[in-house]
Design a protein around this motif. Sequence first.
Motif, PDB file in Angstrom:
ATOM      1  N   ARG A 140       0.767  -1.224   0.071  1.00 35.54           N
ATOM      2  CA  ARG A 140      -0.126   0.054   0.108  1.00 35.54           C
ATOM      3  C   ARG A 140       0.966   1.170  -0.038  1.00 35.54           C
ATOM      4  O   ARG A 140       0.546   2.415  -0.685  1.00 35.54           O
ATOM      5  CB  ARG A 140      -0.951  -0.225   1.163  1.00 35.54           C
ATOM      6  N   TYR A 178      -5.606   1.725  -8.294  1.00 31.40           N
ATOM      7  CA  TYR A 178      -6.887   1.917  -7.182  1.00 31.40           C
ATOM      8  C   TYR A 178      -8.056   1.449  -7.912  1.00 31.40           C
ATOM      9  O   TYR A 178      -8.181   1.641  -9.332  1.00 31.40           O
ATOM     10  CB  TYR A 178      -6.712   3.393  -6.768  1.00 31.40           C
ATOM     11  N   ASP A 204      -6.724   6.510   0.508  1.00 25.27           N
ATOM     12  CA  ASP A 204      -5.533   5.862   0.743  1.00 25.27           C
ATOM     13  C   ASP A 204      -4.327   7.036   0.894  1.00 25.27           C
ATOM     14  O   ASP A 204      -3.560   7.020   1.776  1.00 25.27           O
ATOM     15  CB  ASP A 204      -4.917   4.793  -0.486  1.00 25.27           C
TER      16      ASP A 204
END
Length: 273
Positions: free
Chosen positions: A210, A238, A247
């Motif tokens: 991530r 994404y 995020d």
Amino acid sequence: MRSLRYKPPSPLGNFIECFWYWEGIPEGTHTHERLMPNGEATIVFNLEDTPIKIYHPDDVNRFDTYGHAVLSGARTNYFVIGTAEQERVIGIQFRPGGSFPFFREPADVAENASIALDDLWRSRAEELRERMLAATNIPAMFQILELDLLDQLARPLAWHPAVDYALHHFRRVPHATTVAWMTGKIGLSPRRFIQLFRQQVGLTPKAFCRVRRFQQALLCVHGSKEVDWTQVALDCGYYDQPHFIHDFQSFSGMTPSAYLAAATPHLNHVPLV
């Protein structure tokens, strides 16, 4: 201002991105900067006779001190430094998982944290700093760091083969490789793989992927004046723009457009205003 970088050759170069030196107060009127997470550890030595401070993100009147040297572990959150404390500093920027061979403690001890280097290396940290201060020039400082790291290895310069394989794939395509796919390739159970990866890299595989995807997004937009955020979100893997914005904010504490407006020549340093 003065800035120098040196990338050591192999074998250190497989674990260390660079040694760096910075001298001078950054330009601008801001007094603090937020440092974006990149999933890598860093060691910083302050060559001035003041302690290193790391400030609380929500209140820069509060801070923690770390003596003259600090290890900042792999992170998924930003942290705040003061520009005045960066007047003369030297550091080691590790590659992902690169700090593992140089400490007896597993890398996840410093996950989302900073630790005074004296607590890990004892008297060696201050002795190393004193030798750098006595050096005649900056390349000599880099050589002192390089030789010290080679002489004081805590473990072999190698990752577990499964971690090595995973890092290779996660760095190339952080959004396209899952833990399930990886464990099928390396023959370890998910639990054992996650444990090994976290101990040697400092983050879980999911958290590492991530934050590397977040870094990929920063690289896509850094230096741009106008950005198609939907396209950036899709290019970086994404699901959609809201997922990307969520995020981005969780890692940086700011929206993508706010980052773009405040960005400096340094990808991960953003003035705190």
